[in-house]
Design a protein around this motif. Structure first.
Motif, short mmCIF file in Angstrom:
data_model
loop_
_atom_site.label_atom_id
_atom_site.label_comp_id
_atom_site.label_asym_id
_atom_site.label_seq_id
_atom_site.Cartn_x
_atom_site.Cartn_y
_atom_site.Cartn_z
N ASP A 141 60.59 -12.30 1.02
CA ASP A 141 61.31 -11.78 2.18
C ASP A 141 62.37 -10.79 1.71
O ASP A 141 63.06 -11.04 0.72
CB ASP A 141 62.00 -12.92 2.93
CG ASP A 141 61.00 -13.85 3.61
OD1 ASP A 141 59.88 -13.39 3.92
OD2 ASP A 141 61.34 -15.02 3.84
N SER A 142 62.50 -9.69 2.45
CA SER A 142 63.49 -8.70 2.07
C SER A 142 64.88 -9.15 2.53
O SER A 142 65.05 -9.58 3.67
CB SER A 142 63.15 -7.36 2.73
OG SER A 142 64.29 -6.54 2.70
N TYR A 143 65.84 -9.05 1.65
CA TYR A 143 67.20 -9.45 2.03
C TYR A 143 67.79 -8.50 3.06
O TYR A 143 68.82 -8.75 3.66
CB TYR A 143 68.10 -9.54 0.79
CG TYR A 143 68.42 -8.20 0.20
CD1 TYR A 143 69.67 -7.60 0.44
CD2 TYR A 143 67.50 -7.53 -0.59
CE1 TYR A 143 69.95 -6.36 -0.09
CE2 TYR A 143 67.78 -6.29 -1.11
CZ TYR A 143 69.00 -5.69 -0.86
OH TYR A 143 69.29 -4.46 -1.37
N ASN A 157 66.63 -19.40 4.91
CA ASN A 157 65.19 -19.31 5.12
C ASN A 157 64.49 -18.27 4.24
O ASN A 157 63.28 -18.19 4.24
CB ASN A 157 64.85 -19.05 6.59
CG ASN A 157 65.40 -17.71 7.07
OD1 ASN A 157 65.75 -16.84 6.27
ND2 ASN A 157 65.47 -17.52 8.37
N ARG A 158 65.26 -17.51 3.50
CA ARG A 158 64.61 -16.45 2.72
C ARG A 158 63.66 -17.05 1.68
O ARG A 158 64.00 -17.98 0.97
CB ARG A 158 65.66 -15.60 2.01
CG ARG A 158 65.02 -14.47 1.23
CD ARG A 158 66.03 -13.54 0.58
NE ARG A 158 65.33 -12.54 -0.21
CZ ARG A 158 65.82 -11.96 -1.28
NH1 ARG A 158 67.05 -12.23 -1.68
NH2 ARG A 158 65.11 -11.08 -1.95
N ARG A 159 62.46 -16.50 1.61
CA ARG A 159 61.48 -16.96 0.63
C ARG A 159 61.43 -15.98 -0.52
O ARG A 159 61.34 -14.78 -0.33
CB ARG A 159 60.12 -17.16 1.30
CG ARG A 159 60.17 -18.31 2.29
CD ARG A 159 59.02 -18.34 3.25
NE ARG A 159 57.77 -18.60 2.54
CZ ARG A 159 56.72 -17.77 2.55
NH1 ARG A 159 56.77 -16.65 3.25
NH2 ARG A 159 55.64 -18.07 1.90
N TYR A 160 61.54 -16.52 -1.71
CA TYR A 160 61.67 -15.69 -2.91
C TYR A 160 60.33 -15.40 -3.57
O TYR A 160 59.35 -16.11 -3.35
CB TYR A 160 62.59 -16.41 -3.91
CG TYR A 160 64.03 -16.37 -3.50
CD1 TYR A 160 64.87 -15.37 -4.01
CD2 TYR A 160 64.55 -17.29 -2.60
CE1 TYR A 160 66.20 -15.31 -3.62
CE2 TYR A 160 65.87 -17.24 -2.21
CZ TYR A 160 66.69 -16.25 -2.72
OH TYR A 160 68.00 -16.19 -2.34
N ALA A 161 60.33 -14.40 -4.40
CA ALA A 161 59.15 -14.09 -5.21
C ALA A 161 58.91 -15.24 -6.20
O ALA A 161 59.83 -16.00 -6.51
CB ALA A 161 59.36 -12.78 -5.95
N SER A 199 60.22 -7.45 -4.68
CA SER A 199 58.77 -7.50 -4.87
C SER A 199 58.09 -6.90 -3.66
O SER A 199 58.69 -6.76 -2.59
CB SER A 199 58.32 -8.95 -5.07
OG SER A 199 58.42 -9.66 -3.85
N ASN A 200 56.83 -6.52 -3.83
CA ASN A 200 56.06 -6.02 -2.70
C ASN A 200 54.59 -6.26 -2.91
O ASN A 200 54.16 -6.61 -4.01
CB ASN A 200 56.35 -4.54 -2.44
CG ASN A 200 55.92 -3.68 -3.62
OD1 ASN A 200 54.78 -3.77 -4.07
ND2 ASN A 200 56.84 -2.88 -4.14
N VAL A 201 53.83 -6.09 -1.83
CA VAL A 201 52.39 -6.36 -1.90
C VAL A 201 51.59 -5.17 -1.36
O VAL A 201 50.68 -5.34 -0.57
CB VAL A 201 52.03 -7.65 -1.14
CG1 VAL A 201 52.45 -8.88 -1.92
CG2 VAL A 201 52.68 -7.69 0.24
N TYR A 202 51.96 -3.98 -1.82
CA TYR A 202 51.16 -2.82 -1.44
C TYR A 202 49.83 -2.80 -2.20
O TYR A 202 48.99 -1.95 -1.98
CB TYR A 202 51.93 -1.52 -1.72
CG TYR A 202 53.25 -1.44 -0.95
CD1 TYR A 202 53.23 -1.41 0.44
CD2 TYR A 202 54.47 -1.42 -1.61
CE1 TYR A 202 54.42 -1.36 1.16
CE2 TYR A 202 55.66 -1.37 -0.90
CZ TYR A 202 55.63 -1.34 0.48
OH TYR A 202 56.79 -1.29 1.17
N GLY A 203 49.70 -3.72 -3.12
CA GLY A 203 48.45 -3.77 -3.87
C GLY A 203 48.34 -2.69 -4.92
O GLY A 203 47.26 -2.36 -5.38
N GLN A 204 49.48 -2.11 -5.27
CA GLN A 204 49.47 -1.03 -6.26
C GLN A 204 50.37 -1.39 -7.42
O GLN A 204 51.34 -2.13 -7.25
CB GLN A 204 50.02 0.26 -5.63
CG GLN A 204 49.20 0.69 -4.45
CD GLN A 204 49.42 2.16 -4.14
OE1 GLN A 204 50.11 2.86 -4.87
NE2 GLN A 204 48.80 2.61 -3.08
N PRO A 205 50.05 -0.85 -8.59
CA PRO A 205 50.98 -1.04 -9.71
C PRO A 205 52.34 -0.49 -9.31
O PRO A 205 52.42 0.48 -8.55
CB PRO A 205 50.38 -0.20 -10.84
CG PRO A 205 48.98 0.11 -10.44
CD PRO A 205 48.90 0.00 -8.95
#
Ligand SMILES: Cc1ncc(C[n+]2csc(CCOP(=O)(O)OP(=O)(O)O)c2C)c(N)n1
Ligand code: SF4
Ligand SMILES: [Mg+2]
Lengths: 326, 629
Positions: free
Chosen positions: B575-577, B586-590, B608-614
């Motif tokens: 979750d983005s701060y 409630n924030r969920r961490y990497a 962190s992110n999940v764009y699926g790219q390096p």
């Protein structure tokens, strides 16, 4: 076998294994449980055939029946519900020198482990496989199994089970590479012993459905079948040749050539009688553990050479320039 | 050396000679429809560059489908090659030059922000006068729009030129494009020819010849028609190296480890490791068994391990989920096992071909109950080679499953590293078949370490039944309450004993300061590159990379405490701060952040992110700048 004929001129092996050598913990099955007779039969087989205990592994899943390895004096692997077969396959691919036996319940084999069962038949690896079919889930206390007769009252089917049972023999006989299919009931100890022995000597995956009583939960499901007239004794010079007593007890008989798969499938489909004996046998089917037989002795040099050959494909020779980044 | 991108639009000087611009590094992309061979061209260019002494990192651009619709933005397939005069550890930022076989693949890369604003574009022009008016219009509209941007577009008659040599330009255009790249980057043509000979060695001269002709034609065309040329000087190589991708490295590592049973079920992006292994394994007495599903694959491997040497199973996230129960069994029954998880985007089917580091917590905790296992993550292609060797050893010594967490980034990324020198000690010794001394038990747990020696079928006098049920030292089913407690304690002690052998990871940069970036797995290169740039710019930032995630080495807490802020950088969801709905409660961490917080009571933040790219170096640089304020 060994050690019986004192006049025998063959040098006897130093070790003679007795029945006690194949026994371990005291079985904790209910009194009268059919698993006891199966245990006795395999222990006798090991003794009669003098299978070295250290070279013998019993692999099982989870269920009452799967406790069997704990009661053997051999090696054993009490695995996971449904997963006995792939574990046994791993053992066999690594160790063709071991005698591998598999014991499974009907839930184990015909429900949660169905995919493995189908594919194990297809792999046709050298192992002796016993399906302890009590037509009920024993360990988890009487739930319907895929082999339960339709209408059976169980804890999950209080109004009687809804579905027709799966037929383990018909399924097995329908899979490519099937090489040995037999059926027997544990209350026929002599016949059961003979069949397990034939299965043990069969080259390939030998599948035996053993109809097994569970007096604790389903004391009466096999009442009809237990009448000797309900059994159809399969006889053949290439199959089983039964003793006089057997022939007297089981009067319903059929001469059945185990190479005849069409008749085997018909027999597997019969509902009102219990065909006992070898339904099908074919020794000419490829055995996966032989097809995939591994080269046994790989020297360090061979391994190094194999790696070097690959490295050469991707090699970069030294190049001048920069300050180097090797 | 630093005259990056200084070339004028029309480079030829008065003499008619092209000016060769010396650059330190370039990122080159080559994209086509699937099946047009851009990947092969890219890999070959990477190979040629590496052999010329450049640092390289190549990564595949993969569409999710095998046959995506042609000429679609999402269907572009190809390769990104970062080439430099120095050791390269990641795929870098935006591309400097792109070769595209159609304008839609180009748009796909452009719109997803993968190109520099003024990147050079070498684009197939056959669409300009295509028979289908819709296609013709699409192409022309796209070019008109793109010409309004600073992109430097060159329309190239690839198809036309190829047809002079072959009848079907679709098969071969890639080698023509390779020739063009070789000219643009002043590559030695003979080394390019050799690369082609190597690539098509199995197919023979009939295939090699036309491909070399195409290569030469592309080279010649570029020499005559393009007005720019670059040179990326060699970084120099002092010792022989090999250049492979992470999956090949894992497969070779398996061979080097002496493991000889691999059970698997096909799953992207792990499968190519098994493909490669299948080719070579039998030569060294190995078997790759394709099981009926992942549960069977894991159980098969456990059966094989139980009966002798440790076996390996290779999978990706969805497969790991299925293997869960078997891994619990291996941990409980203390059967060694090496598990390779080439992570992909999750959950569920997720992003099958894309990178993610989302399986860390799963690896540690997926089994029910307490089932200790060791989790390690290679950070480079070289690590991928050595990981199976190390993992095999640990698994056998500590009698437990060892997980190797690779990912899609390493799986298809190629990077040269020093050619390994095979050592006999890498290989598992023959397993023991000697009689078991009287009184020795299957689980003779050492009081201090929990360690015990395995008894393997075939050993006279050692007969026992292993079980996933709670069991005693004799492997008897536990009926007394203390037996289970004792077993659990001993299995956990093994982790602690292993932990004592781990060295504190080294900090990249000063060992105290404002910000510490912590990472794991394939992101090491990109994190260190960004941190080093930031440090050069005066920021007080360092980084720490964790290779053993379970257990973790001592000293990590102390390192983190010496920084004002600790932030993990990961490719997984958190979750983005910045979003208001998320707060402390409630924030969920990497994945790694949660682990570090739980273990060390340090206030670790995450990005962190999940764009699926390096991750690109500049996005970490932006993060450092933002958090330094
Ligand atoms: C994954 C999993 N699901 C469910 C169970 C619970 N379970 C244990 S044995 C069993 C069925 C037992 O029936 P069967 O296989 O016929 O063996 P039997 O006890 O009758 O010999 C079940 C459902 C389990 N152990 N593991
Ligand atoms: S419950 Fe049934 S199957 Fe289980 S031990 Fe008792 S009698 Fe045997
Ligand atoms: Mg049952």
């Amino acid at each position: 076998m060994f050690g019986i004929n004192q006049n025998c001129e063959i040098a006897l092996p130093d070790t003679y294994y007795t029945l006690e050598d194949y026994q371990s913990n005291i079985p904790r099955w209910c009194p009268g449980c059919g698993d006891n007779s199966i245990l006795t039969a395999v222990q006798r087989l090991c003794r009669d055939e003098q299978l070295a205990p250290e070279k013998t592994v019993f692999v099982s899943g989870i269920g009452c029946s799967s406790r069997l390895p704990h009661y053997m004096g051999t090696y054993g692997f009490h695995g996971l519900h449904g997963r006995a077969l792939p574990i046994a396959e791993g053992v066999k691919i690594r160790r063709p020198d071991l005698n591998v036996f598999v014991n499974m319940g009907d839930g184990d084999c015909c429900s949660i482990g169905t995919a493995h069962w189908i594919h194990a038949v297809r792999y046709n690896m050298n192992m002796t496989v016993m399906l302890h079919d009590n037509e009920i889930y024993g360990l988890t206390k009487m739930q319907a199994s895929p082999t339960s007769p339709q209408g059976l009252v169980t804890n999950t089917t209080p109004k009687g089970s809804y579905l027709k049972p799966i037929k383990p023999l018909s399924v097995t006989l329908g899979i490519s590479n099937v090489s040995f299919v037999a059926q027997v009931a544990e209350w026929m100890p002599e016949l059961m012993f003979e069949i397990i022995k034939k299965a043990y000597y069969h080259k390939g995956f030998s599948f035996i459905r053993i109809v097994q009583r569970c007096p604790h939960f389903t004391p009466h499901v096999f009442d009809d079948l237990m009448n000797p007239d309900s059994a159809l004794l399969l006889q053949h010079e290439d199959g089983l040749s039964s003793s006089e007593t057997m022939l007297k007890t089981y009067k319903e008989q059929e001469i059945h050539d185990p190479s005849n798969i069409d008749r085997a499938r018909e027999l597997a489909d019969i509902d009102d009688v219990l065909p006992v004996g070898i339904l099908y046998r074919n020794e000419n089917i490829e055995v996966y553990d032989e097809t995939r037989r591994r080269q046994r002795f790989v020297t360090h040099k061979m391994r190094k050479d194999a790696l070097e050959t690959q490295f050469d494909k991707f090699l970069i020779e030294p190049v001048s320039g920069g300050n180097g980044h090797a | 050396m630093d005259k990056v991108d200084t070339l004028a639009k029309n480079a030829p000087d008065q003499t008619g000679e092209k000016k060769k611009v010396i650059i330190k590094e370039h990122i080159i992309e080559i994209v086509s429809d699937a099946g047009e061979g851009a990947q092969k061209a890219g890999q070959s260019f990477g190979g040629i560059s590496a052999k010329a002494g450049n640092g390289i990192w190549t990564v595949e651009i993969i569409p999710a489908e095998i046959q995506p619709p042609p000429r679609s933005k999402a269907g572009g397939s190809g390769n990104r090659i970062r080439v430099g005069s120095f050791y390269i550890t990641n795929a870098g930022d935006e591309a400097d030059l792109v070769v595209a076989f159609n304008e839609q693949s180009l748009l796909g890369r452009f719109e997803s922000g993968n190109l520099k604003p003024d990147a050079i574009v070498l684009l197939e022009d056959k669409w300009r006068n295509h028979a289908d008016p819709d296609i013709k219009k699409m192409y022309r509209d796209a070019i008109d729009d793109l010409k309004k941007t600073p992109l430097r577009i060159y329309e190239v008659p690839m198809e036309k030129e190829c047809l002079k040599i072959v009848q079907n330009a679709q098969r071969g255009k890639n080698m023509w494009a390779l020739g063009m790249l070789c000219s643009v980057y002043s590559r030695d043509l003979e080394s390019a020819r050799n690369e082609i000979r190597l690539t098509f060695a199995k197919k023979g001269e009939k295939v090699i010849k036309p491909n070399i002709d195409l290569l030469e034609s592309g080279f010649q065309w570029a020499e005559e028609n393009l007005d720019f040329k670059f040179e990326i000087p060699s970084a120099g190589i002092t010792k022989p190296q090999i250049v492979i991708n992470g999956n090949t490295a894992i497969a070779l590592g398996v061979v080097a480890s002496g493991m000889d049973v691999c059970a698997m079920y096909p799953i992207t992006p792990a499968t190519s490791a098994s493909h490669f292994l299948s080719e070579i394994f039998e030569n060294v007495g190995g078997v790759v068994h394709q099981a009926e599903d992942e549960i069977a694959a894991a159980a098969f491997a456990v059966g094989a391990s139980y009966a002798g040497k440790c076996a390996v199973t290779i999978t990706s996230g969805p497969g790991l989920a299925l293997k869960t129960e078997v891994l619990g069994l291996a941990s409980m029954a203390e059967i060694p096992l090496v598990l390779v998880d080439v992570q992909r985007g999750g959950p569920s089917t997720g992003l099958p071909t894309k990178v993610e580091q989302g399986d860390l917590l799963m690896s540690l905790f997926h089994t029910h109950g307490d089932a200790p296992k060791i989790v390690m993550a290679p950070a480079t292609i070289e690590d991928c080679f050595y990981a199976p060797v190390t993992a095999r050893k640990i698994a056998e010594t500590f009698r437990m499953p060892v997980y190797i967490l690779s990912d899609a980034n390493l799986a298809t990324g190629q990077q040269p590293f020093a050619k390994p020198e095979f050592k006999e000690e890498w290989v598992a010794p023959p397993f023991d078949q000697s009689p078991v001394p009287d009184g020795k038990q299957p689980y003779d747990w050492d009081e201090e370490t929990g360690l015990s020696t395995r008894i393997i079928p075939g050993q006279p006098g050692g007969m026992h039944t292993v079980t996933g049920l709670a069991h005693s030292r004799q492997s008897k089913v536990a009926y007394e309450p203390w037996t289970n407690q004792e077993g659990m304690e001993n299995r956990s002690k093994k982790l602690a004993a292993f932990q004592k052998t781990l060295q504190t990871p080294k900090v990249n940069g000063d060992d105290k300061g404002d910000i510490l970036i912590v990472g794991w797995g394939s992101t090491k290169g990109v994190i260190e590159e960004a941190v080093n740039i930031a440090r050069d710019q005066g920021y007080s930032v360092s980084s720490l990379h964790i290779k053993y995630l379970q257990p973790m080495a001592s000293g990590i807490k102390e390192i983190m405490q010496r920084f004002k802020k600790v932030i993990t950088v990961e490719i997984n969801y958190s979750d983005s701060y910045k979003d208001k709905i998320f707060d402390e409660n409630n924030r969920r961490y990497a994945n790694l952040a949660l682990l570090l917080r739980a273990r060390y009571l340090v206030d670790v933040d995450c990005w962190s992110n999940v764009y699926g790219q390096p991750i690109k170096p500049h996005s970490i640089l932006d993060l450092i700048k933002e958090r330094s304020e």
